[in-house]
Design a protein around this motif. Structure first.
Motif, short mmCIF file in Angstrom:
data_model
loop_
_atom_site.label_atom_id
_atom_site.label_comp_id
_atom_site.label_asym_id
_atom_site.label_seq_id
_atom_site.Cartn_x
_atom_site.Cartn_y
_atom_site.Cartn_z
N LEU A 28 0.85 -1.19 0.00
CA LEU A 28 0.00 0.00 0.00
C LEU A 28 0.88 1.24 0.00
CD1 LEU A 28 -3.22 0.39 0.40
CD2 LEU A 28 -2.54 1.34 2.61
N PRO A 29 0.62 2.23 -0.85
CA PRO A 29 1.44 3.45 -0.87
C PRO A 29 1.50 4.10 0.51
CG PRO A 29 0.04 3.37 -2.80
CD PRO A 29 -0.40 2.23 -1.92
N PHE A 30 2.69 4.48 0.93
CA PHE A 30 2.88 5.04 2.27
C PHE A 30 2.03 6.28 2.47
CE2 PHE A 30 5.06 8.10 5.02
CZ PHE A 30 5.10 7.38 6.21
N GLY A 31 1.90 7.11 1.45
CA GLY A 31 1.19 8.37 1.58
C GLY A 31 -0.26 8.22 1.97
N TRP A 32 -0.87 7.07 1.67
CA TRP A 32 -2.28 6.86 2.00
C TRP A 32 -2.50 6.85 3.51
CZ3 TRP A 32 -4.71 2.60 -1.64
CH2 TRP A 32 -4.49 2.97 -2.98
N LEU A 33 -1.48 6.44 4.26
CA LEU A 33 -1.61 6.33 5.72
C LEU A 33 -0.78 7.38 6.44
CD1 LEU A 33 -1.32 2.43 6.08
CD2 LEU A 33 -3.38 3.79 5.69
N ALA A 34 -0.25 8.33 5.72
CA ALA A 34 0.69 9.28 6.30
C ALA A 34 0.08 10.15 7.40
CB ALA A 34 1.29 10.18 5.20
N GLU A 35 -1.23 10.36 7.36
CA GLU A 35 -1.88 11.24 8.33
C GLU A 35 -2.49 10.49 9.50
OE1 GLU A 35 -1.62 14.49 8.08
OE2 GLU A 35 -0.47 14.22 6.23
N LEU A 36 -2.32 9.16 9.54
CA LEU A 36 -2.91 8.38 10.63
C LEU A 36 -2.22 8.70 11.95
CD1 LEU A 36 -3.58 4.77 9.32
CD2 LEU A 36 -5.21 6.59 9.77
N ASP A 37 -3.00 8.78 13.00
CA ASP A 37 -2.47 9.00 14.34
C ASP A 37 -3.33 8.19 15.31
OD1 ASP A 37 -1.09 9.90 16.53
OD2 ASP A 37 -2.14 11.82 16.64
#
Length: 222
Positions: free
Chosen positions: A98-107
């Protein structure tokens, strides 16, 4: 019971097969094309502009009881995070590529990469699965996964109760025949038209029997 020529009925069967072979002839040749009367493309009224095709897809996805939102490529990471927070997801599973950017904003959300393969018990316990797709169909609101990039194996989208799927605008075609043209029939194809649902003998709709109870689609207008 038998006869001199073998079991009763064997002679009749042989005669029937002989006649069939004679009727077919020795030289079969190429098989004639089978006429297909279904529409291979959207009508002019349906197709319109590219924006009309995207709007039709959005309408049909919603008709299938799935949530759908349009986002820009720059907004995708935030949109994925917002969708998961809205479901109060704490642990999700994703394809290893999965592209890293798709989950970059997860916290505050733990993402399990399916490599090595996560066991079924863990899949059943996670709050969501996030994947991409291979192609999508505007006319039916259907999403197709083939195990390719950002999609993972079939179990990822069949076991968890919530599936968040990212669909890029250029993956959306008008009709099912157009989708089939893009797909490899040798791959494991999963066709998704809304949340998993079935109707029993009393025609009561039950969701989540064969897959996720909730489907959410993010359409990325690149």
């Amino acid at each position: 019971m038998t006869s001199a020529g073998g079991p009763v009925g064997a002679g009749s069967r042989a005669e029937v097969l002989r006649r069939v072979r004679e009727a077919l002839g020795g030289a079969r040749g190429p098989r004639p094309p089978v006429p297909r009367r279904y529409a291979r493309r959207l009508t002019d009224a349906e197709a319109g502009t590219r924006a009309d095709v995207l709007a039709l897809f959005t309408e049909r996805v919603a008709d299938n009881r799935a949530a759908v939102r349009h986002v820009s490529a720059d907004e995708l990471g935030t949109a994925v995070a917002a969708a998961l927070w809205g479901r109060e997801a704490r642990q999700i599973v994703v394809p290893a590529d999965l592209p890293f950017g798709w989950l970059a904003e997860l916290d505050g959300v733990r993402a399990l990469a399916d490599a090595p393969a996560v066991d079924i018990g863990t899949l059943a316990a996670v709050d969501a699965a996030v994947t991409g797709c291979a192609v999508a169909v505007a006319q039916t609101g259907t999403i197709v996964l083939d195990g390719g990039r950002a999609q993972g194996r079939r179990a990822l989208t069949l076991v968890p109760g919530y599936h968040l799927c990212v669909v890029h605008a250029d993956q959306i075609v008008g009709t099912v025949p157009e989708a089939v043209e893009r797909l490899d029939p040798a791959r494991p194809l999963t066709w998704i038209s809304g949340p998993s649902a079935t109707h029993g003998i009393e025609m009561v709709r039950v969701e989540g029997v064969h897959g996720p109870r909730h489907l959410e689609v993010l359409v990325v207008e690149d």
